[in-house]
Design an enzyme around this catalytic site. Sequence first.
Site, PDB file in Angstrom:
ATOM      1  N   GLY A 131      48.767  43.660  35.134  1.00  0.00           N
ATOM      2  CA  GLY A 131      48.934  42.382  35.797  1.00  0.00           C
ATOM      3  C   GLY A 131      48.714  41.280  34.783  1.00  0.00           C
ATOM      4  O   GLY A 131      49.622  40.580  34.354  1.00  0.00           O
ATOM      5  N   ARG A 132      47.451  41.201  34.341  1.00  0.00           N
ATOM      6  CA  ARG A 132      47.031  40.118  33.452  1.00  0.00           C
ATOM      7  C   ARG A 132      47.899  39.993  32.192  1.00  0.00           C
ATOM      8  O   ARG A 132      48.292  38.905  31.806  1.00  0.00           O
ATOM      9  CB  ARG A 132      45.590  40.396  33.022  1.00  0.00           C
ATOM     10  CG  ARG A 132      44.923  39.269  32.289  1.00  0.00           C
ATOM     11  CD  ARG A 132      43.566  39.715  31.744  1.00  0.00           C
ATOM     12  NE  ARG A 132      42.804  40.506  32.666  1.00  0.00           N
ATOM     13  CZ  ARG A 132      41.979  40.019  33.596  1.00  0.00           C
ATOM     14  NH1 ARG A 132      41.798  38.730  33.673  1.00  0.00           N
ATOM     15  NH2 ARG A 132      41.331  40.818  34.417  1.00  0.00           N
ATOM     16  N   TYR A 160      32.864  34.904  37.910  1.00  0.00           N
ATOM     17  CA  TYR A 160      32.265  35.700  36.843  1.00  0.00           C
ATOM     18  C   TYR A 160      32.135  35.009  35.503  1.00  0.00           C
ATOM     19  O   TYR A 160      32.179  35.645  34.457  1.00  0.00           O
ATOM     20  CB  TYR A 160      32.835  37.126  36.702  1.00  0.00           C
ATOM     21  CG  TYR A 160      34.263  37.408  37.105  1.00  0.00           C
ATOM     22  CD1 TYR A 160      34.506  38.269  38.177  1.00  0.00           C
ATOM     23  CD2 TYR A 160      35.342  36.870  36.424  1.00  0.00           C
ATOM     24  CE1 TYR A 160      35.795  38.566  38.549  1.00  0.00           C
ATOM     25  CE2 TYR A 160      36.638  37.175  36.811  1.00  0.00           C
ATOM     26  CZ  TYR A 160      36.856  38.030  37.868  1.00  0.00           C
ATOM     27  OH  TYR A 160      38.128  38.326  38.231  1.00  0.00           O
ATOM     28  N   GLY A 182      44.676  46.634  32.939  1.00  0.00           N
ATOM     29  CA  GLY A 182      43.485  46.382  32.133  1.00  0.00           C
ATOM     30  C   GLY A 182      43.747  45.960  30.705  1.00  0.00           C
ATOM     31  O   GLY A 182      42.808  45.781  29.936  1.00  0.00           O
ATOM     32  N   ARG A 204      37.947  32.365  38.803  1.00  0.00           N
ATOM     33  CA  ARG A 204      37.378  33.201  37.733  1.00  0.00           C
ATOM     34  C   ARG A 204      36.151  32.591  37.053  1.00  0.00           C
ATOM     35  O   ARG A 204      35.148  33.293  36.870  1.00  0.00           O
ATOM     36  CB  ARG A 204      38.456  33.581  36.713  1.00  0.00           C
ATOM     37  CG  ARG A 204      39.608  34.406  37.326  1.00  0.00           C
ATOM     38  CD  ARG A 204      40.607  34.895  36.274  1.00  0.00           C
ATOM     39  NE  ARG A 204      40.040  35.941  35.453  1.00  0.00           N
ATOM     40  CZ  ARG A 204      39.596  35.772  34.225  1.00  0.00           C
ATOM     41  NH1 ARG A 204      39.660  34.582  33.640  1.00  0.00           N
ATOM     42  NH2 ARG A 204      39.078  36.769  33.568  1.00  0.00           N
ATOM     43  N   CYS A 226      31.046  22.093  47.677  1.00  0.00           N
ATOM     44  CA  CYS A 226      29.592  21.953  47.756  1.00  0.00           C
ATOM     45  C   CYS A 226      28.961  23.266  47.289  1.00  0.00           C
ATOM     46  O   CYS A 226      28.272  23.965  48.043  1.00  0.00           O
ATOM     47  CB  CYS A 226      29.185  21.620  49.178  1.00  0.00           C
ATOM     48  SG  CYS A 226      30.037  20.180  49.780  1.00  0.00           S
ATOM     49  N   GLU A 227      29.276  23.634  46.086  1.00  0.00           N
ATOM     50  CA  GLU A 227      28.777  24.855  45.449  1.00  0.00           C
ATOM     51  C   GLU A 227      28.669  24.514  43.979  1.00  0.00           C
ATOM     52  O   GLU A 227      29.668  24.098  43.372  1.00  0.00           O
ATOM     53  CB  GLU A 227      29.794  26.000  45.582  1.00  0.00           C
ATOM     54  CG  GLU A 227      29.752  26.781  46.865  1.00  0.00           C
ATOM     55  CD  GLU A 227      28.505  27.624  47.023  1.00  0.00           C
ATOM     56  OE1 GLU A 227      27.863  27.955  46.009  1.00  0.00           O
ATOM     57  OE2 GLU A 227      28.184  27.949  48.173  1.00  0.00           O
ATOM     58  N   GLU A 255      50.324  49.767  34.851  1.00  0.00           N
ATOM     59  CA  GLU A 255      50.377  48.744  35.907  1.00  0.00           C
ATOM     60  C   GLU A 255      49.601  47.508  35.492  1.00  0.00           C
ATOM     61  O   GLU A 255      48.567  47.195  36.062  1.00  0.00           O
ATOM     62  CB  GLU A 255      49.894  49.318  37.247  1.00  0.00           C
ATOM     63  CG  GLU A 255      48.642  50.142  37.112  1.00  0.00           C
ATOM     64  CD  GLU A 255      48.271  50.947  38.340  1.00  0.00           C
ATOM     65  OE1 GLU A 255      49.170  51.477  39.012  1.00  0.00           O
ATOM     66  OE2 GLU A 255      47.067  51.051  38.616  1.00  0.00           O
TER      67      GLU A 255
HETATM   68  C1  LIG Z   1      43.713  45.100  39.285  1.00  0.00           C
HETATM   69  C2  LIG Z   1      44.439  46.340  39.036  1.00  0.00           C
HETATM   70  C3  LIG Z   1      45.472  46.382  38.098  1.00  0.00           C
HETATM   71  C4  LIG Z   1      45.848  45.219  37.235  1.00  0.00           C
HETATM   72  O1  LIG Z   1      44.817  44.878  36.388  1.00  0.00           O
HETATM   73  P1  LIG Z   1      45.053  43.854  35.188  1.00  0.00           P
HETATM   74  O2  LIG Z   1      43.685  43.675  34.625  1.00  0.00           O
HETATM   75  O3  LIG Z   1      45.576  42.605  35.800  1.00  0.00           O
HETATM   76  O4  LIG Z   1      46.013  44.475  34.256  1.00  0.00           O
HETATM   77  C5  LIG Z   1      46.167  47.567  37.952  1.00  0.00           C
HETATM   78  N1  LIG Z   1      45.857  48.654  38.692  1.00  0.00           N
HETATM   79  C6  LIG Z   1      44.888  48.648  39.606  1.00  0.00           C
HETATM   80  C7  LIG Z   1      44.621  49.874  40.371  1.00  0.00           C
HETATM   81  C8  LIG Z   1      44.132  47.501  39.810  1.00  0.00           C
HETATM   82  O5  LIG Z   1      43.151  47.500  40.712  1.00  0.00           O
END
Ligand SMILES: *Cc1c(COP(=O)(O)O)cnc(C)c1O
Length: 417
Positions: A271-272, A311, A228, A307, A338-339, A269
């Site tokens: 990702g982004r 959203y 997050g 994305r 076609c959206e 954890e």
């Molecule tokens: C999606 C998700 C992440 C990664 O989220 P980011 O916004 O990409 O950092 C980490 N943990 C869980 C449980 C998730 O569902």
Amino acid sequence: MSKNFSDRLNLNLKAIVKHFGTPFHIYDEAGIISTGEQLKKAFANLPNGFREYFAVKALPNPSILKIMKDLGFGFDCSSIPEISLSQIVEAKEEDIMFTSNNTSKLEFDRALMIDSIINIDDISLFNKLPRLPQIICFRYNPGSRRQGNSILGNPEEAKYGVTHEQIIEAYRLAKNKGVKRFGLHTMIVSNELNYFNLVKTAGMLLSLAEELKKELDIKLEFVNIGGGLGIPYKPESKGLDLLEMAEEITRLFKDFQNKNGYCPKLLMESGRYMTGPHGVLITTCINKKDIYRKYCQVDACMSSLMRPGIYGAYHHITVLGKDDSAPQEKVDVAGSLCENNDKFAIERMLPQIEEGDILIIHDTGAHGHAMGFNYNGRLRPQELLLTKNGEVKLIRREETMNDYFATLDFKKNILKL
Ligand SMILES: *Cc1c(COP(=O)(O)O)cnc(C)c1O
């Protein structure tokens, strides 16, 4: 997208496009490594260490996972294919955190087979585990105690985790059944740019750690504040203040250590934050259209990047060879589905675009290619890696008609009623 990546890419983009053809996502190895190193450095003073578990769903490509492995990171997986992807780069046992929800028995079997860390989303799932894991972790949902943000919604409305009222009982159950090692997990926000919300999350988990020690004599081995961490998608937004966040979290952990004589490790954890800014989608304008609005129609569509369509997410767009000093024009940048939500930008001021121009859609390195789908028979594009040695390497080919038709290749199976 950093200026550094942009400069290196722009210099060679014509040649890359000529060689590989558009559309494609291209990721910057040097940028990903640099962010990973910054993350480790920021949290280097924690009393009992730090580890990032890269959220595989953000960019599930083995060549990217290899970079994470080399950084010393683990993998946050939530499905069997994600576990298998991590195993391609030789992740094993506690390198893998299995954070699923609505988990099936098959998934638990697979996660336990490799002795991964099991992160449990509900009390009822504990009794469905085929055997006891080495380490158990529950996902905590603080409910009305915390506010989420616009993307993840408020915790009270979220389907994830164990409530405040259930959390002590969950650990009691696990302890009574014989589990010896414990961690604690939560995830409250998504794409959060205010670092203090993540500091609060760390503090919340540490208080719970004290409560677990007091109530059940459990010393948590780790607390996982989830992902997050946000990135600035808009040029005018300010990025997350990682150093300030790490400093304040480190202070909380040091206080915990001083007060309690032990301290959990900090896990995260993201990702982004790890890959988002280090990828872009490259697409060519193939048609211009002038009706009630002006359209720049490109050779990529939602199959490459969902994305904006799902959203309304903002992705900055630049045009190769045309900077802001070029004459501007207000356009919708659209794909071919076609959206009508198949648009990368709506009424955006961009330099005047001609057919054949190359568009750079920024910050597609996380939740980009991975979310793509095949509606309208539109296939997902190739993925390239700009390596730290200055080569450009294909790391996933584009989908073909054969891929699209692969699931029509099956044995006859008819149930007569
Ligand atoms: C999606 C998700 C992440 C990664 O989220 P980011 O916004 O990409 O950092 C980490 N943990 C869980 C449980 C998730 O569902």
